[in-house]
Design an enzyme around this catalytic site. Structure first.
Site: not given
Ligand code: NAI
Ligand code: MG
Length: 500
Positions: A206, A280, A314, A411
């Site tokens: 997806k 992840e 990331c 983040e």
């Protein structure tokens, strides 16, 4: 300048035109620095790719170009019914075809995907930049070539699995469900599809909400490669679509890349099942500059570490730890370098920083930056003019950052760097590890012994010395702590796709 132009070019330069996917530029300029997207083949509407066929759905959503907010195409939204159809197609393809053919045959199909992608590399680069906002220079140099390299790399493993697992008997798992984010769409798909197929599994993948296009272009490549129907199924939708996939009983393994928040939801929802899982997730990497570092190279490493792909990375080097004795010179040189960064049209080959991927992400970046200012950190942004339409944010850094500030812990996933200082290597290690995350880290120093000493103490899955954001299909990538678990890439990337 214009007096030297041929009459035709002069006329074109005088007349400004709009082309989908670019800002307004004089036409004759295309051959110089702007990629011309007018020859790119994109359908006005994309259906789901299930069982080798294009499947219509009830609902479609617009996918836009974040640099000008224009709609590029309509894309199918998969609900539970369609997810079920895709998983059943993958299951049938596994039972009837993919688990029956030889490893050499599997390898041949993966090689074919790689080769066809190679032929279409330019087209893929332009689409990735149109749909995602990233500079075309980056999609051409990083996203697309690395995606191709992953397919080549894992094509090579398909018939050598017994060497990857000596003395064991690696078997495929069955249907794997894969969910990817919007920051590196084709690359994340390659990281996931290539090892899954090499190990003999079939796939339902997806795409992320804002960047479905290169995955559907990949579906066309998979068709062209003659991959048996149902072996790779490509769908689009949102979190609900992802949740259907995660919870489908015939899905035996989930590979997820995205936010830590959703990673936790997925882990909870499959607890008690025998599904395999790799996650992840986010990061808040330390990029550590020692006083003996080659400063100019380190400045480039800082820039690449945080401003590459607008900071939507990331493993971005979002926390700069600089030794106190060189802080002033580093900040001075960084400001100078930042004044030369070009923010603008992703399809301009000279652009360094493109558009923010979505309005939602832009709002999140603004909120985090506001929190930095409110908490007393000091902000720097170079002067630059941002385009009127689309989603943009100036490259930014903060000094006077306290370890407790949100911008030092959360983040941001945007072009925003937090600068902290340290005095000794031990303090650098302590600060680098002072995070919930553990995905990546970098160190800049002239001394080899310091590289090994410092990096061996940092709890991060990927570490770089005197470089940053360098990737290779043969090296494993993944995190510790809230950055997730499992590795993608390399021989280790096979582990999650076999049962022993
Ligand atoms: P997200 O984690 O919600 O989305 C990633 C993928 O997961 C998308 O394909 C999405 O449709 C899917 N998804 C969402 N909810 C799901 C669920 N309950 N079950 C299964 N799949 C689900 O990330 P989002 O909303 O795009 O971004 C939010 C923040 O997450 C960003 O601001 C950024 O900080 C972080 N992020 C980090 C990434 C990384 O690689 N570390 C990648 C994307 C986002
Ligand atoms: Mg989300």
């Amino acid at each position: 300048m214009s007096s030297k132009l041929p009459a035709k070019a002069k006329k074109a330069a005088a007349k400004e035109i709009t082309v989908k996917g670019t800002n307004i530029v004089p036409k004759w300029n295309y051959s110089k620095s702007i990629e011309d997207p007018s020859h790119i083949k994109l359908k006005p509407k994309y259906d789901l790719f299930i069982n080798g066929k294009w499947e219509k759905t009830k609902k479609y959503f617009d996918t836009i170009n974040p640099s000008n907010e224009e709609v590029i195409s309509k894309v199918a939204y998969a609900e539970g019914k369609e997810v079920d159809k895709a998983v059943n197609a993958a299951s049938k393809a596994y039972d009837n075809v993919w688990s029956k053919i030889s490893a050499k045959e599997r390898s041949k199909y993966i090689f074919r995907i790689a080769r066809i992608l190679q032929e279409k590399a330019r087209e893929f680069s332009i689409i990735e930049s149109m749909n995602g906002g990233k500079p075309v220079r980056e999609s051409k140099a990083v996203d697309i070539p690395l995606s191709i390299a992953h397919f080549f790399y894992y094509a090579g493993w398909a018939d050598k699995l017994k060497y990857a697992f000596p003395g064991q008997n690696p078997k495929p798992i069955g249907v794997v469900g894969q969910i990817i984010p919007w920051n590196f769409p084709l690359l994340m798909a390659a990281w996931k599809i290539a090892p899954a197929l090499a190990c003999g599994n079939t796939v339902v993948i997806k795409s992320a909400e804002t960047t479905p296009l290169t995955l559907y272009k990949l579906a066309e490549v998979i068709e062209e490669a003659g991959v048996p129907e149902g072996v790779v199924n490509i769908i689009s939708g949102d979190g609900a679509t992802g949740a259907y996939l995660v919870n489908h009983p015939k899905v035996k393994k989930i590979a997820f890349t995205g936010s830590t928040e959703v990673g936790k939801i997925i882990m909870r929802s499959i607890a008690g099942t025998d599904k395999k899982l790799t996650l992840e997730l986010g990061g808040k990497a330390a990029n550590i500059i020692f006083e003996d570092a080659p400063i100019d190279a380190a400045i480039e490493g800082i820039i690449n570490g945080i401003y590459f792909n607008q900071g939507h990375v990331c493993c971005a080097g979002s926390r700069l730890l600089v030794q106190e004795s060189i802080k002033d010179i580093v900040v001075k040189k960084l400001k100078h370098r930042m004044r030369n960064l070009r923010v603008g049209d992703p399809l301009d080959k000279n652009t360094d920083i493109g558009a923010i991927n979505s309005r939602m992400q832009l709002n999140k970046i603004k909120e985090m930056v506001d929190s930095g200012v409110a908490e007393g950190a000091s902000m720097y942004q170079p002067e630059c003019t941002l385009p009127a339409r689309g989603f943009w944010f100036k490259p930014t850094f903060f000094t006077e950052v306290a370890q407790s500030n949100r911008i030092a812990n959360e983040e941001i996933f945007g072009p925003v760097l937090s600068i902290l200082t340290f005095r000794t290597p031990a303090e650098a290690v302590e600060k680098a590890n002072n995070t919930f995350y553990g995905l990546s880290a970098g160190v800049w120093t002239d001394k080899g012994s310091k590289v090994f000493n410092v990096l061996s103490k940092i709890r991060a899955g990927v570490v770089w010395a005197n470089t940053f954001n360098k990737f290779n299909p043969a090296s494993p990538f993944g995190g510790y702590k809230e950055s997730g678990f499992g590795r993608e890439g390399g021989k280790q990337g096979l582990d999650a796709y076999v049962s022993l």
